[in-house]
Write a protein that holds these residues in place. Structure first.
Motif, PDB file in Angstrom:
ATOM      1  N   LEU A   1       2.018  -5.312  15.585  1.00  0.00           N
ATOM      2  CA  LEU A   1       2.528  -4.262  14.834  1.00  0.00           C
ATOM      3  C   LEU A   1       1.491  -2.999  14.682  1.00  0.00           C
ATOM      4  CD1 LEU A   1       3.923  -6.504  11.607  1.00  0.00           C
ATOM      5  CD2 LEU A   1       4.987  -5.844  13.863  1.00  0.00           C
ATOM      6  N   PHE A   2       2.061  -1.964  15.057  1.00  0.00           N
ATOM      7  CA  PHE A   2       1.356  -0.585  15.211  1.00  0.00           C
ATOM      8  C   PHE A   2       1.337   0.047  13.605  1.00  0.00           C
ATOM      9  CE2 PHE A   2       1.340   4.002  15.380  1.00  0.00           C
ATOM     10  CZ  PHE A   2      -0.016   4.134  15.871  1.00  0.00           C
ATOM     11  N   GLU A   3       0.244  -0.009  12.909  1.00  0.00           N
ATOM     12  CA  GLU A   3       0.235   0.613  11.591  1.00  0.00           C
ATOM     13  C   GLU A   3       1.157   0.066  10.542  1.00  0.00           C
ATOM     14  OE1 GLU A   3      -0.516   4.845  12.238  1.00  0.00           O
ATOM     15  OE2 GLU A   3      -2.299   4.507  13.454  1.00  0.00           O
ATOM     16  N   PRO A   4       1.476  -1.195  10.300  1.00  0.00           N
ATOM     17  CA  PRO A   4       2.500  -1.339   9.318  1.00  0.00           C
ATOM     18  C   PRO A   4       2.348  -1.073   8.126  1.00  0.00           C
ATOM     19  CG  PRO A   4       1.036  -3.376  10.014  1.00  0.00           C
ATOM     20  CD  PRO A   4       0.662  -2.092  10.926  1.00  0.00           C
ATOM     21  N   LEU A   5       3.551  -0.535   7.322  1.00  0.00           N
ATOM     22  CA  LEU A   5       3.429  -0.008   5.972  1.00  0.00           C
ATOM     23  C   LEU A   5       3.684  -1.151   5.048  1.00  0.00           C
ATOM     24  CD1 LEU A   5       4.816   3.636   7.026  1.00  0.00           C
ATOM     25  CD2 LEU A   5       2.362   2.911   6.321  1.00  0.00           C
ATOM     26  N   MET A   6       4.583  -1.745   5.178  1.00  0.00           N
ATOM     27  CA  MET A   6       5.307  -2.647   4.110  1.00  0.00           C
ATOM     28  C   MET A   6       5.217  -4.049   4.343  1.00  0.00           C
ATOM     29  SD  MET A   6       9.381  -1.060   4.576  1.00  0.00           S
ATOM     30  CE  MET A   6       9.378   0.747   4.427  1.00  0.00           C
ATOM     31  N   PRO A   7       4.263  -4.343   3.156  1.00  0.00           N
ATOM     32  CA  PRO A   7       3.917  -5.957   3.247  1.00  0.00           C
ATOM     33  C   PRO A   7       5.239  -6.996   3.321  1.00  0.00           C
ATOM     34  CG  PRO A   7       3.654  -4.658   1.249  1.00  0.00           C
ATOM     35  CD  PRO A   7       4.043  -3.747   1.969  1.00  0.00           C
ATOM     36  N   ALA A   8       5.942  -6.628   2.752  1.00  0.00           N
ATOM     37  CA  ALA A   8       7.168  -7.608   2.869  1.00  0.00           C
ATOM     38  C   ALA A   8       7.561  -7.916   4.377  1.00  0.00           C
ATOM     39  CB  ALA A   8       8.189  -7.376   1.994  1.00  0.00           C
ATOM     40  N   ASN A   9       7.910  -6.877   5.089  1.00  0.00           N
ATOM     41  CA  ASN A   9       8.128  -6.910   6.646  1.00  0.00           C
ATOM     42  C   ASN A   9       6.918  -7.789   7.298  1.00  0.00           C
ATOM     43  OD1 ASN A   9      10.395  -5.638   6.746  1.00  0.00           O
ATOM     44  ND2 ASN A   9       9.542  -3.825   7.060  1.00  0.00           N
ATOM     45  N   THR A  10       5.578  -7.560   6.996  1.00  0.00           N
ATOM     46  CA  THR A  10       4.851  -8.143   7.617  1.00  0.00           C
ATOM     47  C   THR A  10       4.633  -9.527   7.339  1.00  0.00           C
ATOM     48  OG1 THR A  10       3.315  -5.950   7.786  1.00  0.00           O
ATOM     49  CG2 THR A  10       2.191  -8.173   8.122  1.00  0.00           C
ATOM     50  N   GLY A  11       4.774  -9.886   6.197  1.00  0.00           N
ATOM     51  CA  GLY A  11       5.002 -11.160   5.737  1.00  0.00           C
ATOM     52  C   GLY A  11       6.090 -12.103   6.368  1.00  0.00           C
ATOM     53  N   ASN A  12       7.137 -11.413   6.403  1.00  0.00           N
ATOM     54  CA  ASN A  12       8.271 -11.772   6.904  1.00  0.00           C
ATOM     55  C   ASN A  12       8.029 -12.191   8.535  1.00  0.00           C
ATOM     56  OD1 ASN A  12      10.032 -12.314   4.965  1.00  0.00           O
ATOM     57  ND2 ASN A  12      10.772 -10.345   5.211  1.00  0.00           N
ATOM     58  N   ILE A  13       7.606 -11.303   9.204  1.00  0.00           N
ATOM     59  CA  ILE A  13       7.029 -11.300  10.582  1.00  0.00           C
ATOM     60  C   ILE A  13       6.173 -12.304  10.751  1.00  0.00           C
ATOM     61  CG2 ILE A  13       6.198 -10.183  12.450  1.00  0.00           C
ATOM     62  CD1 ILE A  13       7.320  -7.621  11.166  1.00  0.00           C
ATOM     63  N   ALA A  14       5.033 -12.428   9.763  1.00  0.00           N
ATOM     64  CA  ALA A  14       4.133 -13.496  10.004  1.00  0.00           C
ATOM     65  C   ALA A  14       4.671 -14.883   9.963  1.00  0.00           C
ATOM     66  CB  ALA A  14       3.207 -13.454   8.891  1.00  0.00           C
TER      67      ALA A  14
ATOM     68  N   LYS B   1       0.117  -9.250  -2.773  1.00  0.00           N
ATOM     69  CA  LYS B   1       1.018 -10.647  -3.310  1.00  0.00           C
ATOM     70  C   LYS B   1       2.326 -10.542  -2.762  1.00  0.00           C
ATOM     71  CE  LYS B   1       2.637  -8.194  -7.491  1.00  0.00           C
ATOM     72  NZ  LYS B   1       2.901  -8.153  -8.861  1.00  0.00           N
ATOM     73  N   HIS B   2       2.674  -9.383  -2.700  1.00  0.00           N
ATOM     74  CA  HIS B   2       4.091  -9.347  -1.760  1.00  0.00           C
ATOM     75  C   HIS B   2       4.199  -9.763  -0.358  1.00  0.00           C
ATOM     76  CE1 HIS B   2       5.958  -7.089  -5.282  1.00  0.00           C
ATOM     77  NE2 HIS B   2       4.847  -6.256  -5.147  1.00  0.00           N
ATOM     78  N   MET B   3       3.148  -9.649   0.382  1.00  0.00           N
ATOM     79  CA  MET B   3       3.054 -10.061   1.627  1.00  0.00           C
ATOM     80  C   MET B   3       2.820 -11.298   1.584  1.00  0.00           C
ATOM     81  SD  MET B   3       0.411  -8.796   4.975  1.00  0.00           S
ATOM     82  CE  MET B   3      -0.667  -9.808   4.452  1.00  0.00           C
ATOM     83  N   LYS B   4       1.976 -11.919   0.892  1.00  0.00           N
ATOM     84  CA  LYS B   4       1.824 -13.304   0.808  1.00  0.00           C
ATOM     85  C   LYS B   4       2.944 -14.228   0.398  1.00  0.00           C
ATOM     86  CE  LYS B   4      -3.163 -13.437   0.132  1.00  0.00           C
ATOM     87  NZ  LYS B   4      -3.490 -14.117   1.495  1.00  0.00           N
ATOM     88  N   ARG B   5       3.818 -13.698  -0.430  1.00  0.00           N
ATOM     89  CA  ARG B   5       5.035 -14.183  -0.996  1.00  0.00           C
ATOM     90  C   ARG B   5       6.175 -14.225   0.134  1.00  0.00           C
ATOM     91  NH1 ARG B   5       7.702 -11.230  -5.448  1.00  0.00           N
ATOM     92  NH2 ARG B   5       5.606 -11.163  -6.377  1.00  0.00           N
ATOM     93  N   ALA B   6       6.211 -13.212   0.853  1.00  0.00           N
ATOM     94  CA  ALA B   6       6.945 -13.088   1.930  1.00  0.00           C
ATOM     95  C   ALA B   6       6.692 -14.009   2.802  1.00  0.00           C
ATOM     96  CB  ALA B   6       7.098 -11.740   2.705  1.00  0.00           C
ATOM     97  N   GLY B   7       5.273 -14.436   3.211  1.00  0.00           N
ATOM     98  CA  GLY B   7       5.154 -15.461   4.196  1.00  0.00           C
ATOM     99  C   GLY B   7       4.781 -16.721   3.729  1.00  0.00           C
ATOM    100  N   LEU B   8       5.240 -16.964   2.350  1.00  0.00           N
ATOM    101  CA  LEU B   8       5.206 -18.241   1.769  1.00  0.00           C
ATOM    102  C   LEU B   8       3.765 -18.873   1.790  1.00  0.00           C
ATOM    103  CD1 LEU B   8       8.792 -19.365   2.105  1.00  0.00           C
ATOM    104  CD2 LEU B   8       7.919 -18.331   0.088  1.00  0.00           C
TER     105      LEU B   8
END
Length: 169
Positions: free
Chosen positions: A7-20, A43-50
């Motif tokens: 991911l090049f310079e990702p901006l949205m933690p929820a997207n990155t969490g889902n991708i993770a 916290k949003h990224m961690k929640r998306a990645g569970l």
């Protein structure tokens, strides 16, 4: 053989969490290329990645040049963009002796235009109508990586799952 999503310079933690989470589910390495638009402890990224973060193979790169220098064979690098005539599902990813790298751009602006022009032969497209600018980044990553693992006969992935009751008998 290893698959990689970058991911090049990702901006949205929820997207990155889902991708993770998708990366953990497909045994795919996730590369994040700085600068990031969020903190890795967001916290949003961690929640998306569970609760899968401890299973994620994560590599952080200082910039695009750092990421590119980490790839042993640039012939296995694919840039996912709407600016391509090649469709992602028309590429052969079945050679299990090779690593495949899929580079996705920033949610707002994609990959740098000059970089894309210099690497047009590596660009792949996900077909979509012209009614939208782009698909969601997380959805795009899932589409492409699942095409690759499908062609690799889902090697290393669980093909069937049993209910707990069925496992006991």
């Amino acid at each position: 053989m290893t698959n990689h999503i970058a991911l090049f310079e990702p901006l949205m933690p929820a997207n990155t969490g889902n991708i993770a989470r998708t990366c953990v589910g497909t045994n795919t390495v996730l590369h994040l290329i700085r600068p990031l638009g969020f903190s890795l402890d967001n916290k949003h990224m961690k929640r998306a990645g569970l609760d899968y973060w401890d299973k994620l193979q994560l590599v952080i790169h200082d910039d695009l040049a750092d990421f590119l220098s980490s790839i042993p064979d640039l012939q296995q690098l694919y840039l996912v963009s709407k600016f391509s005539d090649k469709i992602y599902s028309d590429i052969d990813y079945s050679d299990t002796k090779k690593d495949y790298y899929f580079l996705f751009g920033k949610e707002t602006t994609g990959l740098p235009e000059q970089f894309m022009r210099e690497n047009q032969d590596k660009c792949l497209r996900i077909p979509m109508s012209n009614n939208i600018r782009a698909l969601n980044l997380s959805n795009s990553c899932a589409l492409v990586i699942y095409e690759a693992v499908r062609q690799q006969h889902f090697e290393g992935l669980e093909l069937t799952h049993r209910y707990e009751h069925d496992k006991l008998h």
